[in-house]
Design a protein around this motif. Structure first.
Motif, PDB file in Angstrom:
ATOM      1  N   ILE A 268       0.834  -1.204   0.000  1.00 32.39           N
ATOM      2  CA  ILE A 268       0.000   0.000   0.000  1.00 32.39           C
ATOM      3  C   ILE A 268       0.865   1.248   0.000  1.00 32.39           C
ATOM      4  CG2 ILE A 268      -1.602   1.351   1.412  1.00 32.39           C
ATOM      5  CD1 ILE A 268      -2.996  -1.228   2.154  1.00 32.39           C
TER       6      ILE A 268
ATOM      7  N   SER B 272       2.544   1.597  -3.454  1.00 30.58           N
ATOM      8  CA  SER B 272       1.549   1.894  -4.494  1.00 30.58           C
ATOM      9  C   SER B 272       1.011   3.308  -4.371  1.00 30.58           C
ATOM     10  CB  SER B 272       0.411   0.872  -4.416  1.00 30.58           C
ATOM     11  OG  SER B 272       0.876  -0.437  -4.609  1.00 30.58           O
TER      12      SER B 272
ATOM     13  N   SER C  48       3.050  -3.802  -6.939  1.00 30.65           N
ATOM     14  CA  SER C  48       1.754  -4.298  -7.402  1.00 30.65           C
ATOM     15  C   SER C  48       1.181  -3.350  -8.447  1.00 30.65           C
ATOM     16  CB  SER C  48       0.780  -4.440  -6.234  1.00 30.65           C
ATOM     17  OG  SER C  48      -0.524  -4.715  -6.690  1.00 30.65           O
TER      18      SER C  48
ATOM     19  N   ALA D 153      -2.636  -2.530  -7.551  1.00 33.02           N
ATOM     20  CA  ALA D 153      -2.827  -1.503  -6.532  1.00 33.02           C
ATOM     21  C   ALA D 153      -2.489  -0.121  -7.086  1.00 33.02           C
ATOM     22  CB  ALA D 153      -1.972  -1.808  -5.303  1.00 33.02           C
TER      23      ALA D 153
ATOM     24  N   VAL E 233      -8.075  -2.430  -0.911  1.00 32.64           N
ATOM     25  CA  VAL E 233      -6.818  -2.990  -1.418  1.00 32.64           C
ATOM     26  C   VAL E 233      -6.125  -3.806  -0.336  1.00 32.64           C
ATOM     27  CG1 VAL E 233      -4.522  -2.394  -2.292  1.00 32.64           C
ATOM     28  CG2 VAL E 233      -6.521  -1.178  -3.143  1.00 32.64           C
TER      29      VAL E 233
ATOM     30  N   THR F 228      -5.078  -7.704  -0.690  1.00 33.70           N
ATOM     31  CA  THR F 228      -3.665  -8.053  -0.521  1.00 33.70           C
ATOM     32  C   THR F 228      -3.466  -9.039   0.617  1.00 33.70           C
ATOM     33  OG1 THR F 228      -3.045  -5.855  -1.339  1.00 33.70           O
ATOM     34  CG2 THR F 228      -1.365  -7.097  -0.152  1.00 33.70           C
TER      35      THR F 228
ATOM     36  N   THR G  26     -14.366  -0.842  -3.406  1.00 35.21           N
ATOM     37  CA  THR G  26     -13.196  -0.894  -4.266  1.00 35.21           C
ATOM     38  C   THR G  26     -13.563  -1.363  -5.672  1.00 35.21           C
ATOM     39  OG1 THR G  26     -11.771  -1.330  -2.389  1.00 35.21           O
ATOM     40  CG2 THR G  26     -10.879  -1.867  -4.555  1.00 35.21           C
TER      41      THR G  26
END
Length: 293
Positions: A103, A106, A166, A169, A214, A218, A287
């Motif tokens: 996170i 990203s 990622s 993401a 996210v 993940t 999301t």
């Protein structure tokens, strides 16, 4: 009273005309279909939960679908005799490290792609998306050589760092940032707020739902990793839960596989991601755009 009587007469007329009888079967069959679908999808989990409480002899009685009395013993043996508890701790540390690292990385990448101008920015974004075609299993041989060169074999670094980058993401955060009004960006520039402060004090508070979604995806993805930890972790004390479950398959009693022990391990592995999904299901739906904020 007259109005009430008229309403009753209208209802009787509608029922007699067939409008109620036509609508009822549609709703009835829809609910039956939904209930049947839910029952069908949950059946393997229910059977696994029942088998996890049974003894070896009870499991091999095909018609015996009642919960047994071996539940406590099966779960205790799986957790402590076969070290599933230690494997769970390793999996939890791995999953949390991947969630936090992925996170953070990203968010920074999406910030650069949306709010900074640099040469070939669109080409860089296309290249990031191109990495979706090269998941970890495809890169397993060169990654393994890299881990050996870095002396990361049998370490937590080996099972976390390769998962931090990622494209998915980055794409989600980029699209979310592009939907934020430009007036907020201009206001931040007038207040001389730098990029990192803008990310921390503006973008992250406005992206809590996306970040949580996210994070759920993940976490579940990291928790279920099997192939890569199997390749880079050789000693048992550093192994993760999904690989540790494999050790239960070799257990046997009186020449018969102990399916109750195996199913108890499977239920144990299922509980943590299930809790995360239940607690954070709303941001997960947001999301994917399946629920309005």
């Amino acid at each position: 009273m007259a109005k009430h009587d008229a309403t009753e007469r209208d209802a009787v007329d509608q029922y007699a005309s067939g409008s109620f009888s036509d609508a009822l079967p549609d709703n009835l069959w829809m609910h039956i279909g939904l209930i049947a679908s839910i029952a069908l999808m949950s059946l393997p989990i229910v059977l696994a939960a029942i088998m996890s409480t049974q003894s070896v002899s009870q499991i091999y009685e095909v018609t015996n679908l009642a919960p047994g009395g071996q539940g406590v013993d099966n779960y205790t043996r799986a957790l402590f005799e076969h070290n599933l508890f230690a494997f769970m701790i390793n999996s939890f540390i791995m999953a949390i490290a991947i969630v936090v690292g992925k996170i953070a990385l990203s968010l920074l990448a999406a910030l650069a792609l949306v709010y900074y101008d640099f040469p070939y920015k669109n080409a860089v974004f296309v290249f990031v998306l191109f990495t979706l075609m090269l998941p970890v299993p495809v890169r397993i041989v060169p990654l393994f050589e890299l881990m050996v060169n870095l002396d990361w074999i049998n370490t937590m670094w080996a099972i976390t760092v390769p998962y931090l980058a990622s494209a998915t993401a980055v794409f989600l955060f980029r699209q979310h940032f592009m939907a934020i009004p430009a007036s907020m960006v201009e206001a931040a520039k007038l207040d001389n707020i730098g990029g990192i402060k803008f990310l921390i004090y503006v973008l992250i508070p406005m992206s809590k739902g996306m970040i949580a979604g996210v994070g759920v995806i993940t976490y579940v993805y990291a928790w279920n990793q099997y192939l890569w930890p199997l390749a880079v972790i050789n000693n048992e004390e550093n192994q993760v839960l999904q690989v540790g479950l494999k050790s239960l398959e070799g257990t046997a009693a009186a020449g018969q596989i102990e399916w109750g022990l195996i199913m108890s391990g499977a239920i144990i592995a299922l509980i943590p991601p299930l809790i995360v999904l239940v607690v954070l299901h709303k941001p997960l739906l947001e999301t994917f755009g399946l629920q309005q904020k």
